[in-house]
Design a protein around this motif. Structure first.
Motif, PDB file in Angstrom:
ATOM      1  N   ALA A  96       0.828  -1.206   0.000  1.00 57.44           N
ATOM      2  CA  ALA A  96       0.000   0.000   0.000  1.00 57.44           C
ATOM      3  C   ALA A  96       0.862   1.255   0.000  1.00 57.44           C
ATOM      4  O   ALA A  96       0.609   2.199  -0.763  1.00 57.44           O
ATOM      5  N   ASN A  97       1.897   1.266   0.817  1.00 57.69           N
ATOM      6  CA  ASN A  97       2.730   2.469   0.918  1.00 57.69           C
ATOM      7  C   ASN A  97       3.560   2.707  -0.333  1.00 57.69           C
ATOM      8  O   ASN A  97       3.644   3.847  -0.821  1.00 57.69           O
ATOM      9  N   VAL A  98       4.192   1.671  -0.859  1.00 54.10           N
ATOM     10  CA  VAL A  98       5.046   1.896  -2.028  1.00 54.10           C
ATOM     11  C   VAL A  98       4.205   2.222  -3.264  1.00 54.10           C
ATOM     12  O   VAL A  98       4.664   2.955  -4.158  1.00 54.10           O
ATOM     13  N   MET A  99       2.977   1.718  -3.332  1.00 52.94           N
ATOM     14  CA  MET A  99       2.115   2.073  -4.451  1.00 52.94           C
ATOM     15  C   MET A  99       1.622   3.519  -4.328  1.00 52.94           C
ATOM     16  O   MET A  99       1.475   4.221  -5.328  1.00 52.94           O
ATOM     17  N   ILE A 100       1.387   3.956  -3.092  1.00 54.14           N
ATOM     18  CA  ILE A 100       0.937   5.336  -2.880  1.00 54.14           C
ATOM     19  C   ILE A 100       2.002   6.336  -3.316  1.00 54.14           C
ATOM     20  O   ILE A 100       1.692   7.445  -3.759  1.00 54.14           O
ATOM     21  N   THR A 101       3.282   5.956  -3.223  1.00 54.88           N
ATOM     22  CA  THR A 101       4.348   6.889  -3.581  1.00 54.88           C
ATOM     23  C   THR A 101       4.243   7.362  -5.028  1.00 54.88           C
ATOM     24  O   THR A 101       4.753   8.432  -5.365  1.00 54.88           O
ATOM     25  N   MET A 102       3.600   6.566  -5.883  1.00 52.44           N
ATOM     26  CA  MET A 102       3.481   6.972  -7.292  1.00 52.44           C
ATOM     27  C   MET A 102       2.727   8.284  -7.432  1.00 52.44           C
ATOM     28  O   MET A 102       2.949   9.035  -8.398  1.00 52.44           O
ATOM     29  N   ASN A 103       1.835   8.572  -6.506  1.00 47.41           N
ATOM     30  CA  ASN A 103       1.047   9.801  -6.596  1.00 47.41           C
ATOM     31  C   ASN A 103       1.918  11.051  -6.497  1.00 47.41           C
ATOM     32  O   ASN A 103       1.541  12.119  -6.985  1.00 47.41           O
ATOM     33  N   PHE A 207       4.159  -2.620 -10.354  1.00 46.09           N
ATOM     34  CA  PHE A 207       3.423  -3.880 -10.341  1.00 46.09           C
ATOM     35  C   PHE A 207       4.353  -5.090 -10.309  1.00 46.09           C
ATOM     36  O   PHE A 207       4.164  -5.993  -9.487  1.00 46.09           O
ATOM     37  N   PRO A 208       5.361  -5.170 -11.180  1.00 40.14           N
ATOM     38  CA  PRO A 208       6.283  -6.306 -11.055  1.00 40.14           C
ATOM     39  C   PRO A 208       7.034  -6.330  -9.724  1.00 40.14           C
ATOM     40  O   PRO A 208       7.246  -7.405  -9.148  1.00 40.14           O
ATOM     41  N   THR A 210       6.087  -5.302  -6.761  1.00 41.84           N
ATOM     42  CA  THR A 210       5.270  -5.696  -5.619  1.00 41.84           C
ATOM     43  C   THR A 210       4.745  -7.129  -5.738  1.00 41.84           C
ATOM     44  O   THR A 210       4.658  -7.846  -4.727  1.00 41.84           O
ATOM     45  N   PHE A 211       4.413  -7.562  -6.938  1.00 39.62           N
ATOM     46  CA  PHE A 211       3.847  -8.905  -7.087  1.00 39.62           C
ATOM     47  C   PHE A 211       4.928  -9.983  -7.196  1.00 39.62           C
ATOM     48  O   PHE A 211       4.717 -11.116  -6.764  1.00 39.62           O
ATOM     49  N   VAL A 212       6.080  -9.663  -7.777  1.00 40.61           N
ATOM     50  CA  VAL A 212       7.190 -10.622  -7.831  1.00 40.61           C
ATOM     51  C   VAL A 212       8.041 -10.406  -6.580  1.00 40.61           C
ATOM     52  O   VAL A 212       9.183  -9.959  -6.632  1.00 40.61           O
ATOM     53  N   SER A 213       7.460 -10.718  -5.446  1.00 40.09           N
ATOM     54  CA  SER A 213       8.107 -10.533  -4.152  1.00 40.09           C
ATOM     55  C   SER A 213       7.487 -11.513  -3.159  1.00 40.09           C
ATOM     56  O   SER A 213       6.718 -12.400  -3.540  1.00 40.09           O
ATOM     57  N   ASN A 214       7.828 -11.342  -1.896  1.00 39.42           N
ATOM     58  CA  ASN A 214       7.271 -12.215  -0.864  1.00 39.42           C
ATOM     59  C   ASN A 214       6.114 -11.551  -0.126  1.00 39.42           C
ATOM     60  O   ASN A 214       5.820 -11.902   1.019  1.00 39.42           O
ATOM     61  N   ILE A 215       5.456 -10.586  -0.746  1.00 37.99           N
ATOM     62  CA  ILE A 215       4.349  -9.890  -0.097  1.00 37.99           C
ATOM     63  C   ILE A 215       3.166 -10.824   0.122  1.00 37.99           C
ATOM     64  O   ILE A 215       2.572 -10.862   1.203  1.00 37.99           O
ATOM     65  N   PHE A 216       2.824 -11.609  -0.888  1.00 37.48           N
ATOM     66  CA  PHE A 216       1.606 -12.416  -0.823  1.00 37.48           C
ATOM     67  C   PHE A 216       1.856 -13.875  -0.458  1.00 37.48           C
ATOM     68  O   PHE A 216       1.021 -14.498   0.196  1.00 37.48           O
ATOM     69  N   VAL A 217       2.973 -14.436  -0.893  1.00 32.20           N
ATOM     70  CA  VAL A 217       3.267 -15.846  -0.616  1.00 32.20           C
ATOM     71  C   VAL A 217       4.752 -16.013  -0.316  1.00 32.20           C
ATOM     72  O   VAL A 217       5.572 -15.163  -0.683  1.00 32.20           O
ATOM     73  N   ASP A 218       5.077 -17.134   0.321  1.00 30.94           N
ATOM     74  CA  ASP A 218       6.469 -17.490   0.576  1.00 30.94           C
ATOM     75  C   ASP A 218       7.100 -17.952  -0.733  1.00 30.94           C
ATOM     76  O   ASP A 218       6.589 -18.879  -1.381  1.00 30.94           O
ATOM     77  N   PRO A 219       8.195 -17.353  -1.165  1.00 31.52           N
ATOM     78  CA  PRO A 219       8.792 -17.722  -2.462  1.00 31.52           C
ATOM     79  C   PRO A 219       9.432 -19.106  -2.490  1.00 31.52           C
ATOM     80  O   PRO A 219       9.890 -19.539  -3.554  1.00 31.52           O
ATOM     81  N   LYS A 220       9.464 -19.835  -1.382  1.00 29.84           N
ATOM     82  CA  LYS A 220      10.075 -21.167  -1.372  1.00 29.84           C
ATOM     83  C   LYS A 220       9.369 -22.132  -2.313  1.00 29.84           C
ATOM     84  O   LYS A 220       9.961 -23.113  -2.767  1.00 29.84           O
ATOM     85  N   ALA A 228      15.412 -16.406  -7.378  1.00 25.71           N
ATOM     86  CA  ALA A 228      16.604 -15.560  -7.522  1.00 25.71           C
ATOM     87  C   ALA A 228      16.220 -14.120  -7.813  1.00 25.71           C
ATOM     88  O   ALA A 228      16.835 -13.170  -7.296  1.00 25.71           O
ATOM     89  N   VAL A 229      15.196 -13.933  -8.647  1.00 24.19           N
ATOM     90  CA  VAL A 229      14.727 -12.581  -8.952  1.00 24.19           C
ATOM     91  C   VAL A 229      14.139 -11.936  -7.706  1.00 24.19           C
ATOM     92  O   VAL A 229      14.405 -10.757  -7.397  1.00 24.19           O
ATOM     93  N   ILE A 230      13.332 -12.697  -6.978  1.00 24.90           N
ATOM     94  CA  ILE A 230      12.696 -12.168  -5.773  1.00 24.90           C
ATOM     95  C   ILE A 230      13.742 -11.801  -4.726  1.00 24.90           C
ATOM     96  O   ILE A 230      13.593 -10.805  -4.005  1.00 24.90           O
ATOM     97  N   GLU A 231      14.812 -12.561  -4.670  1.00 20.82           N
ATOM     98  CA  GLU A 231      15.833 -12.331  -3.649  1.00 20.82           C
ATOM     99  C   GLU A 231      16.522 -10.978  -3.808  1.00 20.82           C
ATOM    100  O   GLU A 231      16.954 -10.377  -2.819  1.00 20.82           O
ATOM    101  N   VAL A 232      16.628 -10.481  -5.029  1.00 18.87           N
ATOM    102  CA  VAL A 232      17.302  -9.192  -5.247  1.00 18.87           C
ATOM    103  C   VAL A 232      16.306  -8.039  -5.335  1.00 18.87           C
ATOM    104  O   VAL A 232      16.708  -6.892  -5.562  1.00 18.87           O
ATOM    105  N   ASN A 233      15.036  -8.334  -5.158  1.00 16.69           N
ATOM    106  CA  ASN A 233      14.009  -7.300  -5.193  1.00 16.69           C
ATOM    107  C   ASN A 233      14.017  -6.528  -3.875  1.00 16.69           C
ATOM    108  O   ASN A 233      13.845  -7.116  -2.809  1.00 16.69           O
TER     109      ASN A 233
END
Length: 281
Positions: A96-103, A207-208, A210-220, A228-233
């Motif tokens: 929510a916070n990082v998406m709000i920054t776009m404003n 969008f990439p 926030t969604f290609v991250s561990n926000i919603f699910v465990d990347p394991k 590997a991509v999520i780890e450097v996000n």
């Protein structure tokens, strides 16, 4: 009007008389960077007062995502909605916070398009103060968004094991990162020509992230290349820190990673933004 008054009105004003009037009082000192930045920050808050619909993304967006993911996917992803809520809510707070920054970029670009910043640059104030003030004003929006997410989570059953201290520390770190991330959108607002283009490019970036991250699910459970991509996000590390602080752990290494990312965001995009602002025509 008598004859004496008429004669005084028609008499020419001498340079000495004019100088004595202008120099009658002590000249006020030039406002410093802090004062001018806070003044422009207050201007940003007044804009919210007169246009409260600016808070729609702060209020409705996090509520919608929290309810949707908790009750649509919680049972399938974690076995129960309550268990999933303990994992999800810190991530939603980050999103929510990082998406709000776009404003920030959209609002600045709107001011530039209307010619407001041309007037600001002509004022005898610290040059970056309109930009810094806008970013400071947006910190209030981030705080409002954080309060809404946490309040909704508590109502739904979220229980942070780290207590109030952990929640406050996580929010403070999140606000710091959001402030630093806002410099990216500020830079884009000076490059792109319309608010719609700023919004479109910002969405393509966020969008990439926030969604290609561990926000919603465990990347394991994800493929190795995606892990590997999520780890450097940087959003992944931020979500890990916020989740850890709220649940009573202090991931020192992850906190350091977030702080370094925040410094790099300002160090890279801050100077570029100021060069673009100074050369903006």
């Amino acid at each position: 009007m008598n004859a004496t008054s008429a004669e005084q009105a028609s008499a020419p004003v001498t340079e000495d008389a004019l100088r004595s009037v202008l120099l009658a009082g002590e000249r006020p000192s030039r406002p410093g960077p802090v004062l001018t930045s806070l003044t422009f920050g207050w201007r940003a808050l007044l804009k919210i007062k007169h246009l409260p619909e600016q808070l729609v993304d702060v209020t409705m967006f996090p509520i919608m995502f929290t309810l949707m993911f908790t009750y649509l996917f919680g049972g399938a992803l974690a076995g129960s909605t309550q268990e999933y809520l303990q994992f999800l809510l810190p991530g939603i707070l980050v999103q929510a916070n990082v998406m709000i920054t776009m404003n920030t970029g959209i609002t600045l670009n709107t001011d530039i398009e209307k010619g407001v910043f041309d007037r600001f640059r002509s004022l005898p104030v610290w040059r970056p103060s309109p930009l810094v003030g806008a970013l400071l004003g947006d910190l209030v929006r981030y705080s409002i968004g954080s309060a809404i997410v946490i309040s909704l989570g508590l109502v739904l059953g979220f229980r942070p094991e780290g207590g109030a201290v952990g929640v406050v520390l996580s929010v403070v770190l999140l606000l710091l990162f959001s402030f630093c991330l806002s410099w990216l959108w500020t830079m884009l607002s000076l490059i792109l020509r319309t608010p719609n283009s700023v919004a479109g490019v910002s969405m393509m970036v966020m969008f990439p992230l926030t969604f290609v991250s561990n926000i919603f699910v465990d990347p394991k459970t994800m493929p190795g290349w995606m892990q590997a991509v999520i780890e450097v996000n940087p959003i992944t590390h931020l979500a890990t820190v916020v989740r850890g602080l709220m649940h009573g752990s202090v991931p020192a290494g992850e906190i350091g990673w977030v702080l370094v990312s925040s410094v790099l965001l300002v160090a890279v995009f801050g100077p570029i933004t100021m060069i673009l602002y100074r050369n903006k025509k």
